[in-house]
Scaffold this motif. Structure first.
Motif, PDB file in Angstrom:
ATOM      1  N   THR A 213      39.770  52.296  51.812  1.00 37.58           N
ATOM      2  CA  THR A 213      39.517  52.446  53.240  1.00 37.58           C
ATOM      3  C   THR A 213      38.641  51.296  53.689  1.00 37.58           C
ATOM      4  OG1 THR A 213      39.510  54.847  52.945  1.00 37.58           O
ATOM      5  CG2 THR A 213      38.655  54.007  55.018  1.00 37.58           C
ATOM      6  N   SER A 214      39.085  50.594  54.736  1.00 41.50           N
ATOM      7  CA  SER A 214      38.246  49.502  55.241  1.00 41.50           C
ATOM      8  C   SER A 214      37.423  49.995  56.416  1.00 41.50           C
ATOM      9  CB  SER A 214      39.103  48.300  55.636  1.00 41.50           C
ATOM     10  OG  SER A 214      39.977  48.639  56.665  1.00 41.50           O
TER      11      SER A 214
ATOM     12  N   GLY B 194      35.231  47.840  58.811  1.00 40.31           N
ATOM     13  CA  GLY B 194      34.752  46.504  59.143  1.00 40.31           C
ATOM     14  C   GLY B 194      35.003  45.603  57.951  1.00 40.31           C
ATOM     15  N   PRO B 195      33.998  44.854  57.505  1.00 38.07           N
ATOM     16  CA  PRO B 195      34.199  43.959  56.366  1.00 38.07           C
ATOM     17  C   PRO B 195      34.105  44.657  55.007  1.00 38.07           C
ATOM     18  CG  PRO B 195      31.996  43.691  57.231  1.00 38.07           C
ATOM     19  CD  PRO B 195      32.702  44.643  58.154  1.00 38.07           C
ATOM     20  N   ALA B 196      33.688  45.915  54.969  1.00 41.10           N
ATOM     21  CA  ALA B 196      33.523  46.644  53.705  1.00 41.10           C
ATOM     22  C   ALA B 196      34.787  47.437  53.367  1.00 41.10           C
ATOM     23  CB  ALA B 196      32.333  47.594  53.793  1.00 41.10           C
ATOM     24  N   VAL B 197      34.989  47.655  52.058  1.00 40.59           N
ATOM     25  CA  VAL B 197      36.106  48.469  51.568  1.00 40.59           C
ATOM     26  C   VAL B 197      35.534  49.556  50.669  1.00 40.59           C
ATOM     27  CG1 VAL B 197      38.169  48.508  50.120  1.00 40.59           C
ATOM     28  CG2 VAL B 197      37.797  46.606  51.684  1.00 40.59           C
ATOM     29  N   THR B 198      35.873  50.810  50.982  1.00 37.38           N
ATOM     30  CA  THR B 198      35.459  51.941  50.153  1.00 37.38           C
ATOM     31  C   THR B 198      36.616  52.315  49.240  1.00 37.38           C
ATOM     32  OG1 THR B 198      33.937  52.751  51.829  1.00 37.38           O
ATOM     33  CG2 THR B 198      34.664  54.339  50.173  1.00 37.38           C
ATOM     34  N   VAL B 199      36.307  52.518  47.943  1.00 37.68           N
ATOM     35  CA  VAL B 199      37.310  52.864  46.939  1.00 37.68           C
ATOM     36  C   VAL B 199      37.042  54.292  46.498  1.00 37.68           C
ATOM     37  CG1 VAL B 199      38.295  52.270  44.697  1.00 37.68           C
ATOM     38  CG2 VAL B 199      37.405  50.454  46.194  1.00 37.68           C
ATOM     39  N   GLU B 200      38.073  55.150  46.597  1.00 35.48           N
ATOM     40  CA  GLU B 200      37.974  56.541  46.165  1.00 35.48           C
ATOM     41  C   GLU B 200      39.047  56.828  45.136  1.00 35.48           C
ATOM     42  OE1 GLU B 200      36.978  59.569  49.334  1.00 35.48           O
ATOM     43  OE2 GLU B 200      37.851  57.946  50.534  1.00 35.48           O
TER      44      GLU B 200
ATOM     45  N   LEU C 208      32.565  48.189  48.613  1.00 41.25           N
ATOM     46  CA  LEU C 208      32.440  46.776  48.318  1.00 41.25           C
ATOM     47  C   LEU C 208      32.277  45.963  49.589  1.00 41.25           C
ATOM     48  CD1 LEU C 208      35.416  46.499  45.789  1.00 41.25           C
ATOM     49  CD2 LEU C 208      32.987  46.682  45.228  1.00 41.25           C
ATOM     50  N   ALA C 209      31.255  45.134  49.628  1.00 41.01           N
ATOM     51  CA  ALA C 209      31.119  44.150  50.700  1.00 41.01           C
ATOM     52  C   ALA C 209      32.084  43.006  50.396  1.00 41.01           C
ATOM     53  CB  ALA C 209      29.679  43.645  50.779  1.00 41.01           C
TER      54      ALA C 209
ATOM     55  N   VAL D 277      38.502  45.994  41.117  1.00 40.50           N
ATOM     56  CA  VAL D 277      38.896  45.904  42.525  1.00 40.50           C
ATOM     57  C   VAL D 277      37.969  44.892  43.180  1.00 40.50           C
ATOM     58  CG1 VAL D 277      39.166  47.158  44.692  1.00 40.50           C
ATOM     59  CG2 VAL D 277      39.558  48.345  42.520  1.00 40.50           C
ATOM     60  N   SER D 278      38.550  44.006  43.993  1.00 38.44           N
ATOM     61  CA  SER D 278      37.704  43.068  44.738  1.00 38.44           C
ATOM     62  C   SER D 278      37.991  43.216  46.224  1.00 38.44           C
ATOM     63  CB  SER D 278      37.943  41.625  44.300  1.00 38.44           C
ATOM     64  OG  SER D 278      39.218  41.181  44.711  1.00 38.44           O
ATOM     65  N   ASN D 279      37.009  42.894  47.008  1.00 39.48           N
ATOM     66  CA  ASN D 279      37.161  42.861  48.457  1.00 39.48           C
ATOM     67  C   ASN D 279      37.231  41.385  48.838  1.00 39.48           C
ATOM     68  OD1 ASN D 279      37.147  43.074  51.196  1.00 39.48           O
ATOM     69  ND2 ASN D 279      35.161  44.072  51.349  1.00 39.48           N
ATOM     70  N   GLY D 280      38.433  40.880  48.991  1.00 36.54           N
ATOM     71  CA  GLY D 280      38.642  39.473  49.289  1.00 36.54           C
ATOM     72  C   GLY D 280      38.852  38.677  48.019  1.00 36.54           C
ATOM     73  N   ARG D 281      39.000  37.401  48.193  1.00 34.47           N
ATOM     74  CA  ARG D 281      39.232  36.506  47.052  1.00 34.47           C
ATOM     75  C   ARG D 281      37.947  36.321  46.247  1.00 34.47           C
ATOM     76  NH1 ARG D 281      43.813  32.771  47.315  1.00 34.47           N
ATOM     77  NH2 ARG D 281      45.127  33.508  49.014  1.00 34.47           N
ATOM     78  N   VAL D 282      38.127  36.288  44.924  1.00 34.91           N
ATOM     79  CA  VAL D 282      37.018  35.993  44.018  1.00 34.91           C
ATOM     80  C   VAL D 282      37.516  34.955  43.011  1.00 34.91           C
ATOM     81  CG1 VAL D 282      35.903  38.247  44.271  1.00 34.91           C
ATOM     82  CG2 VAL D 282      37.585  37.912  42.473  1.00 34.91           C
ATOM     83  N   ALA D 283      36.604  34.337  42.276  1.00 37.78           N
ATOM     84  CA  ALA D 283      36.978  33.339  41.269  1.00 37.78           C
ATOM     85  C   ALA D 283      38.006  33.933  40.308  1.00 37.78           C
ATOM     86  CB  ALA D 283      35.738  32.879  40.513  1.00 37.78           C
ATOM     87  N   HIS D 284      38.941  33.115  39.850  1.00 38.16           N
ATOM     88  CA  HIS D 284      40.042  33.602  39.022  1.00 38.16           C
ATOM     89  C   HIS D 284      39.590  34.263  37.716  1.00 38.16           C
ATOM     90  CE1 HIS D 284      39.380  29.653  37.186  1.00 38.16           C
ATOM     91  NE2 HIS D 284      39.967  30.141  36.115  1.00 38.16           N
ATOM     92  N   ASP D 285      38.420  33.930  37.207  1.00 37.47           N
ATOM     93  CA  ASP D 285      37.947  34.529  35.959  1.00 37.47           C
ATOM     94  C   ASP D 285      36.870  35.598  36.177  1.00 37.47           C
ATOM     95  OD1 ASP D 285      35.931  32.844  36.784  1.00 37.47           O
ATOM     96  OD2 ASP D 285      35.554  32.021  34.789  1.00 37.47           O
ATOM     97  N   ARG D 286      36.640  35.991  37.400  1.00 38.09           N
ATOM     98  CA  ARG D 286      35.559  36.942  37.710  1.00 38.09           C
ATOM     99  C   ARG D 286      35.756  38.298  37.039  1.00 38.09           C
ATOM    100  NH1 ARG D 286      32.233  38.649  42.252  1.00 38.09           N
ATOM    101  NH2 ARG D 286      30.752  40.005  41.208  1.00 38.09           N
ATOM    102  N   PHE D 287      36.989  38.794  36.992  1.00 38.76           N
ATOM    103  CA  PHE D 287      37.234  40.109  36.391  1.00 38.76           C
ATOM    104  C   PHE D 287      36.975  40.087  34.884  1.00 38.76           C
ATOM    105  CE2 PHE D 287      40.528  41.084  39.889  1.00 38.76           C
ATOM    106  CZ  PHE D 287      39.543  41.535  40.735  1.00 38.76           C
ATOM    107  N   LEU D 288      37.307  38.996  34.224  1.00 34.44           N
ATOM    108  CA  LEU D 288      37.169  38.934  32.768  1.00 34.44           C
ATOM    109  C   LEU D 288      35.784  38.519  32.308  1.00 34.44           C
ATOM    110  CD1 LEU D 288      40.581  37.288  31.842  1.00 34.44           C
ATOM    111  CD2 LEU D 288      39.939  39.698  31.690  1.00 34.44           C
ATOM    112  N   HIS D 289      35.132  37.621  33.039  1.00 38.09           N
ATOM    113  CA  HIS D 289      33.881  37.052  32.543  1.00 38.09           C
ATOM    114  C   HIS D 289      32.664  37.359  33.413  1.00 38.09           C
ATOM    115  CE1 HIS D 289      36.195  35.031  29.512  1.00 38.09           C
ATOM    116  NE2 HIS D 289      36.963  34.487  30.438  1.00 38.09           N
TER     117      HIS D 289
END
Length: 110
Positions: free
Chosen positions: A12-13, A15-21, A41-42, A75-87
Motif C-alpha cells: 500500500t502506498s 505518498g512516498p512511503a510503501v507499507t508491506v503486509e 518503507l520510505a 522489498v524495496s521502495n524505488g530503485r536501489v543498488a543492484h547488490d543491495r539485497f545480497l550485500h
C-alpha cells in the motif's frame, strides 16, 4: 505488485512511503490468521521478511504428508543498488520463522 500478491504480500502506498503486509495464507503451520503489517518503507529503503511454513499436500487427515518452505523476501521502495539485497543490510528486518514442530522460535545469526 502481482509478484507481491503471489507471495501473499500486500503493498500500500501512502505518498512516498510503501507499507508491506502479509496476507493470510494456506499454510498448515503457522496457522492461517489475519494479515500482519511487516514494515513501512520510505523511498530508497529495503525491507527483509523471513518466514518458514509447513504445508499439507491434501486437506484430508488420512494423508499426513507435508512439505516445507523457507522464505527470504526483500522489498524495496524505488530503485536501489543492484547488490543491495545480497550485500547490504536492510532498513527493516522481520523474522517470523518458527520451530515447525512447536517449541521456541527458530533464530540464527543471519
Amino acid at each position: 505488485m502481482s509478484i507481491a500478491r503471489n507471495l501473499n504480500l500486500w503493498l500500500t502506498s501512502d505518498g512516498p512511503a510503501v507499507t508491506v503486509e502479509r496476507l493470510p495464507g494456506a499454510a498448515a503451520f503457522p496457522p492461517p490468521g489475519v494479515s500482519a503489517r511487516l514494515f513501512t518503507l520510505a523511498h530508497g529503503q529495503v525491507g527483509r521478511y523471513r518466514a518458514n511454513f509447513r504445508f499439507r499436500f491434501t486437506q484430508c487427515a488420512c494423508d499426513p504428508s507435508w512439505y516445507y518452505e523457507d522464505w527470504v523476501v526483500h522489498v524495496s521502495n524505488g530503485r536501489v543498488a543492484h547488490d543491495r539485497f545480497l550485500h547490504g543490510e536492510p532498513d527493516h528486518d522481520v523474522d517470523n520463522r518458527v520451530h515447525l514442530y512447536g517449541g521456541p522460535a527458530r533464530r540464527d545469526n543471519r
